[in-house]
Design a protein around this motif. Structure first.
Motif, PDB file in Angstrom:
ATOM      1  N   ASP A 132      -5.250   9.509   1.215  1.00  0.00           N
ATOM      2  CA  ASP A 132      -6.458   9.830   0.452  1.00  0.00           C
ATOM      3  C   ASP A 132      -7.679   9.220   1.125  1.00  0.00           C
ATOM      4  O   ASP A 132      -8.742   9.848   1.203  1.00  0.00           O
ATOM      5  CB  ASP A 132      -6.343   9.293  -0.987  1.00  0.00           C
ATOM      6  CG  ASP A 132      -5.358  10.101  -1.832  1.00  0.00           C
ATOM      7  OD1 ASP A 132      -5.064  11.255  -1.429  1.00  0.00           O
ATOM      8  OD2 ASP A 132      -4.919   9.598  -2.878  1.00  0.00           O
ATOM      9  N   VAL A 133      -7.512   8.029   1.608  1.00  0.00           N
ATOM     10  CA  VAL A 133      -8.619   7.355   2.281  1.00  0.00           C
ATOM     11  C   VAL A 133      -8.986   8.116   3.563  1.00  0.00           C
ATOM     12  O   VAL A 133     -10.166   8.296   3.884  1.00  0.00           O
ATOM     13  CB  VAL A 133      -8.246   5.885   2.595  1.00  0.00           C
ATOM     14  CG1 VAL A 133      -9.295   5.214   3.462  1.00  0.00           C
ATOM     15  CG2 VAL A 133      -8.042   5.111   1.305  1.00  0.00           C
TER      16      VAL A 133
ATOM     17  N   SER B 260       0.314   7.654  -0.386  1.00  0.00           N
ATOM     18  CA  SER B 260      -0.721   8.534  -0.898  1.00  0.00           C
ATOM     19  C   SER B 260      -2.081   7.867  -0.849  1.00  0.00           C
ATOM     20  O   SER B 260      -3.095   8.506  -0.664  1.00  0.00           O
ATOM     21  CB  SER B 260      -0.391   9.001  -2.316  1.00  0.00           C
ATOM     22  OG  SER B 260      -0.423   7.897  -3.182  1.00  0.00           O
ATOM     23  N   GLY B 261      -2.123   6.555  -0.988  1.00  0.00           N
ATOM     24  CA  GLY B 261      -3.391   5.843  -0.959  1.00  0.00           C
ATOM     25  C   GLY B 261      -4.014   5.906   0.426  1.00  0.00           C
ATOM     26  O   GLY B 261      -5.217   6.086   0.574  1.00  0.00           O
ATOM     27  N   GLY B 262      -3.200   5.793   1.478  1.00  0.00           N
ATOM     28  CA  GLY B 262      -3.721   5.819   2.847  1.00  0.00           C
ATOM     29  C   GLY B 262      -4.186   7.207   3.253  1.00  0.00           C
ATOM     30  O   GLY B 262      -5.216   7.354   3.917  1.00  0.00           O
TER      31      GLY B 262
ATOM     32  N   MET C 103       0.827  -1.167   0.000  1.00  0.00           N
ATOM     33  CA  MET C 103       0.000   0.000   0.000  1.00  0.00           C
ATOM     34  C   MET C 103       0.874   1.233   0.000  1.00  0.00           C
ATOM     35  O   MET C 103       1.830   1.299   0.742  1.00  0.00           O
ATOM     36  CB  MET C 103      -0.868  -0.068   1.229  1.00  0.00           C
ATOM     37  CG  MET C 103      -2.046   0.812   1.146  1.00  0.00           C
ATOM     38  SD  MET C 103      -3.045   0.502   2.545  1.00  0.00           S
ATOM     39  CE  MET C 103      -4.505   0.986   1.888  1.00  0.00           C
ATOM     40  N   SER C 104       0.550   2.204  -0.825  1.00  0.00           N
ATOM     41  CA  SER C 104       1.361   3.414  -0.923  1.00  0.00           C
ATOM     42  C   SER C 104       0.882   4.438   0.079  1.00  0.00           C
ATOM     43  O   SER C 104      -0.249   4.401   0.571  1.00  0.00           O
ATOM     44  CB  SER C 104       1.293   3.977  -2.341  1.00  0.00           C
ATOM     45  OG  SER C 104       0.008   4.489  -2.582  1.00  0.00           O
TER      46      SER C 104
END
Length: 152
Positions: free
Chosen positions: A8-9, A4-6, A1-2
């Protein structure tokens, strides 16, 4: 998991918690309060400016009135000085008549001195009534000395 993905969530979940209508209502209320505070600030500024102008006018008048009172005080002091000189001159030139005049004015002078040292309980009208002549003898010119207080 990157990374930026976390994030954003996380941001998306925070946005879901906040109701957009509530945010708009808060922003509108803040804008209205800001406008009201700006108007109040403007009115207070105008009031302060008017107060400064009025103060300057009244300060000038106050200084003028103070100078007038000081000038009047000097005049009154001069008048009393001249009266003392006249009294001294009259007492040396006409001692008998002067002593008679003093004897006639002593009760009045004592009453005036008593009034000035005691607390004022009489109304001005009562004092005026007490100074009115009681009978016709008080109206003759020789009784005028009774109403003139002595100045020491």
């Amino acid at each position: 998991m990157s990374k930026s993905g976390g994030s954003d969530v996380f941001i998306e979940s925070l946005n879901a918690l906040v109701n957009e209508d509530d945010m708009n209502a808060v922003l509108l209320a803040q804008k209205q309060m800001l406008e009201r505070f700006e108007k109040t600030n403007e009115m207070l500024s105008k009031f302060n400016q008017l107060s400064v102008n009025q103060y300057e006018t009244l300060a000038t008048q106050f200084k003028g009135h103070t100078a007038l009172l000081l000038d009047m005080r000097k005049d009154i002091d001069g008048i009393f000085r001249r009266i003392r000189i006249l009294k001294t001159k009259l007492s040396t030139e006409y001692p008998d008549a002067f002593n008679v005049a003093l004897e006639n004015t002593e009760p009045e002078a004592k009453r005036i001195q008593q009034m000035s040292t005691s607390p004022r309980q009489d109304s001005p009208r009562m004092i005026l009534d007490s100074n009115e002549p009681n009978d016709e003898d008080d109206m003759n010119p020789s009784s005028v000395l009774h109403s003139v207080p002595s100045i020491n």
